[in-house]
Design a protein around this motif. Structure first.
Motif, PDB file in Angstrom:
ATOM      1  N   SER A  29       0.805  -1.225   0.000  1.00 56.85           N
ATOM      2  CA  SER A  29       0.000   0.000   0.000  1.00 56.85           C
ATOM      3  C   SER A  29       0.836   1.272   0.000  1.00 56.85           C
ATOM      4  CB  SER A  29      -0.960  -0.001   1.194  1.00 56.85           C
ATOM      5  OG  SER A  29      -0.238  -0.009   2.401  1.00 56.85           O
ATOM      6  N   ARG A  52      -3.358  -4.483   4.875  1.00 55.67           N
ATOM      7  CA  ARG A  52      -4.574  -4.638   5.688  1.00 55.67           C
ATOM      8  C   ARG A  52      -5.712  -3.798   5.120  1.00 55.67           C
ATOM      9  NH1 ARG A  52      -1.591  -3.096  11.122  1.00 55.67           N
ATOM     10  NH2 ARG A  52      -0.820  -1.648   9.557  1.00 55.67           N
ATOM     11  N   VAL A 202      15.514   4.205   3.144  1.00 57.23           N
ATOM     12  CA  VAL A 202      14.801   4.512   1.908  1.00 57.23           C
ATOM     13  C   VAL A 202      13.748   5.572   2.230  1.00 57.23           C
ATOM     14  CG1 VAL A 202      13.500   3.549  -0.026  1.00 57.23           C
ATOM     15  CG2 VAL A 202      15.021   2.065   1.292  1.00 57.23           C
TER      16      VAL A 202
HETATM   17  N1  LIG Z   1      12.025   2.394   4.484  1.00 55.92           N
HETATM   18  C1  LIG Z   1      13.262   2.065   4.815  1.00 55.92           C
HETATM   19  O1  LIG Z   1      14.129   2.909   5.105  1.00 55.92           O
HETATM   20  C2  LIG Z   1      13.651   0.608   4.855  1.00 55.92           C
HETATM   21  C3  LIG Z   1      15.012   0.270   4.917  1.00 55.92           C
HETATM   22  C4  LIG Z   1      15.372  -1.071   4.946  1.00 55.92           C
HETATM   23  C5  LIG Z   1      14.395  -2.049   4.908  1.00 55.92           C
HETATM   24  N2  LIG Z   1      13.076  -1.692   4.851  1.00 55.92           N
HETATM   25  C6  LIG Z   1      12.066  -2.754   4.818  1.00 55.92           C
HETATM   26  O2  LIG Z   1      11.374  -2.685   3.588  1.00 55.92           O
HETATM   27  C7  LIG Z   1       9.998  -3.060   3.786  1.00 55.92           C
HETATM   28  C8  LIG Z   1       9.083  -1.910   3.353  1.00 55.92           C
HETATM   29  O3  LIG Z   1       9.429  -0.732   4.064  1.00 55.92           O
HETATM   30  P1  LIG Z   1       8.525   0.589   3.936  1.00 55.92           P
HETATM   31  O4  LIG Z   1       9.223   1.647   4.707  1.00 55.92           O
HETATM   32  O5  LIG Z   1       8.191   0.830   2.523  1.00 55.92           O
HETATM   33  O6  LIG Z   1       7.149   0.170   4.637  1.00 55.92           O
HETATM   34  P2  LIG Z   1       6.841  -0.264   6.148  1.00 55.92           P
HETATM   35  O7  LIG Z   1       6.387   0.940   6.888  1.00 55.92           O
HETATM   36  O8  LIG Z   1       7.938  -1.042   6.743  1.00 55.92           O
HETATM   37  O9  LIG Z   1       5.609  -1.250   5.897  1.00 55.92           O
HETATM   38  C9  LIG Z   1       4.392  -0.714   5.586  1.00 55.92           C
HETATM   39  C10 LIG Z   1       3.548  -1.707   4.790  1.00 55.92           C
HETATM   40  O10 LIG Z   1       3.275  -2.890   5.563  1.00 55.92           O
HETATM   41  C11 LIG Z   1       1.857  -3.086   5.613  1.00 55.92           C
HETATM   42  N3  LIG Z   1       1.541  -3.747   6.880  1.00 55.92           N
HETATM   43  C12 LIG Z   1       1.859  -3.319   8.131  1.00 55.92           C
HETATM   44  N4  LIG Z   1       1.404  -4.195   9.046  1.00 55.92           N
HETATM   45  C13 LIG Z   1       0.789  -5.202   8.342  1.00 55.92           C
HETATM   46  C14 LIG Z   1       0.114  -6.413   8.732  1.00 55.92           C
HETATM   47  N5  LIG Z   1      -0.043  -6.771  10.027  1.00 55.92           N
HETATM   48  N6  LIG Z   1      -0.385  -7.207   7.759  1.00 55.92           N
HETATM   49  C15 LIG Z   1      -0.253  -6.862   6.469  1.00 55.92           C
HETATM   50  N7  LIG Z   1       0.371  -5.746   6.041  1.00 55.92           N
HETATM   51  C16 LIG Z   1       0.875  -4.930   6.976  1.00 55.92           C
HETATM   52  C17 LIG Z   1       1.271  -1.667   5.465  1.00 55.92           C
HETATM   53  O11 LIG Z   1      -0.029  -1.645   4.930  1.00 55.92           O
HETATM   54  P3  LIG Z   1      -1.361  -1.506   5.832  1.00 55.92           P
HETATM   55  O12 LIG Z   1      -1.096  -0.462   6.872  1.00 55.92           O
HETATM   56  O13 LIG Z   1      -2.439  -1.133   4.864  1.00 55.92           O
HETATM   57  O14 LIG Z   1      -1.576  -2.874   6.387  1.00 55.92           O
HETATM   58  C18 LIG Z   1       2.228  -1.063   4.454  1.00 55.92           C
HETATM   59  O15 LIG Z   1       1.857  -1.448   3.137  1.00 55.92           O
HETATM   60  C19 LIG Z   1       9.890  -3.418   5.271  1.00 55.92           C
HETATM   61  O16 LIG Z   1      10.130  -4.794   5.435  1.00 55.92           O
HETATM   62  C20 LIG Z   1      11.009  -2.623   5.892  1.00 55.92           C
HETATM   63  O17 LIG Z   1      11.452  -3.157   7.122  1.00 55.92           O
HETATM   64  C21 LIG Z   1      12.685  -0.389   4.824  1.00 55.92           C
END
Ligand SMILES: NC(=O)c1ccc[n+]([C@@H]2O[C@H](COP(=O)([O-])OP(=O)(O)OC[C@H]3O[C@@H](n4cnc5c(N)ncnc54)[C@H](OP(=O)(O)O)[C@@H]3O)[C@@H](O)[C@H]2O)c1
Length: 263
Positions: A29, A52, A202
């Motif tokens: 999302s 979700r 990111v």
């Molecule tokens: N951003 C960074 O700097 C960074 C760096 C390294 C690694 N990562 C990893 O990359 C991935 C994506 O990161 P991001 O920053 O783009 O997003 P994020 O904030 O880590 O994840 C948000 C996403 O997860 C979904 N989500 C949260 N709880 C959920 C649940 N219980 N069931 C199903 N979906 C759920 C949310 O959608 P809903 O709220 O609609 O459920 C949303 O689409 C993650 O694994 C993160 O740890 C991120």
């Protein structure tokens, strides 16, 4: 589906195509999951986008449709295993199989270890580690049936380094990278490749507050001199999803501007 080396084919770029492949992306999302959904679709895949809140996925479904690919939105809370079983049946019924799984959903605690509560611990582990594990085993059954599949787990540079306030997150990401190795070893004989994609910071909505305070400090640790944008991850994800990486499994691919190498 190709399961073999692309060898010295003059059509090497074709091995990066995902035409005819079906992908699931969790955490679609926003942020990285959203961008990767579009990236996989641009390379040819049909995509089941999950989070979700289904209403947050409607625009993404339309954007994927505009690329000429099929997209379906699916509402799921990954901390509930029975809901992952529901997703498996949805994909089996609607698409007949699954080639690519991107485990992007996570819940990130930003708190000193002293201040971390049991509910926060449980929410983080249940979403990010339990959710990823059971997504692999339950959705991976569709890959096992076909003898071929590509799983990409979102890890992080925090699998290899850390900062204060990220003890739980770092532990989870180290576990994700090692889980990736474990599943790769178990499932290699069944044709399922399991790899991790590990970015440094990111620019995503969930990191906006953190980066507003600390972006300059983070950038100082990155030899290439900036944090990542979601688009920096697309080619690496397409590579890991495609036949181009069919002899790669159990690997954590850092897309981090040199952060990990910098110690
Ligand atoms: N951003 C960074 O700097 C960074 C760096 C390294 C690694 N990562 C990893 O990359 C991935 C994506 O990161 P991001 O920053 O783009 O997003 P994020 O904030 O880590 O994840 C948000 C996403 O997860 C979904 N989500 C949260 N709880 C959920 C649940 N219980 N069931 C199903 N979906 C759920 C949310 O959608 P809903 O709220 O609609 O459920 C949303 O689409 C993650 O694994 C993160 O740890 C991120």
């Amino acid at each position: 589906m190709s399961q073999t080396s692309t060898g010295s084919s003059p059509d090497i770029l074709d091995s990066f195509r995902l035409d005819g492949r079906v992908a699931i992306v969790t955490g679609a999302s926003e942020g990285i999951g959203r961008a990767l959904s579009l990236g996989l679709a641009a390379a040819g895949a049909d995509v089941v986008v999950c989070s979700r809140d289904k209403s947050k996925l409607e625009g993404l479904v339309a954007e994927i449709g505009a690329l000429g690919r099929r997209a379906e939105a699916y509402s799921i809370d990954l901390s509930h295993v029975d809901q992952i079983e529901g997703l498996r049946e949805f994909v089996r019924d609607r698409f007949g199989g699954l080639h690519i799984l991107v485990n992007g959903a996570a819940y990130t605690i930003e708190a000193l270890a002293w201040d971390t509560t049991e509910p926060e611990w449980n929410k983080s582990l249940d979403t990010s580690l339990k959710g990823t594990f059971f997504a692999c085993t339950i959705l991976g059954q569709l890959m096992r049936d076909a003898g071929y599949g590509k799983i990409i787990n979102l890890s992080s540079t925090f699998a290899r380094s850390t900062i204060p306030t990220r003890s739980v997150y770092s532990a989870i990401k180290a576990a994700i990278s090692h889980l990736t190795e474990s599943l790769a070893v178990e499932w290699g004989p069944e044709g399922i490749r399991v790899n991790s994609l590990a970015p440094t910071a990111v620019r995503t909505p969930s990191r906006a507050e953190y980066l507003a305070k600390f972006e300059d400090d983070v950038v100082k640790r990155i030899p290439l001199g900036r944090i990542a944008e979601t688009d920096d991850l697309l080619a690496a994800a397409v590579y890991l999803a495609s036949p181009a990486s069919d002899f790669v499994t159990g690997h954590t691919l850092f897309v981090d501007g040199g952060f990990v190498a910098n110690g």
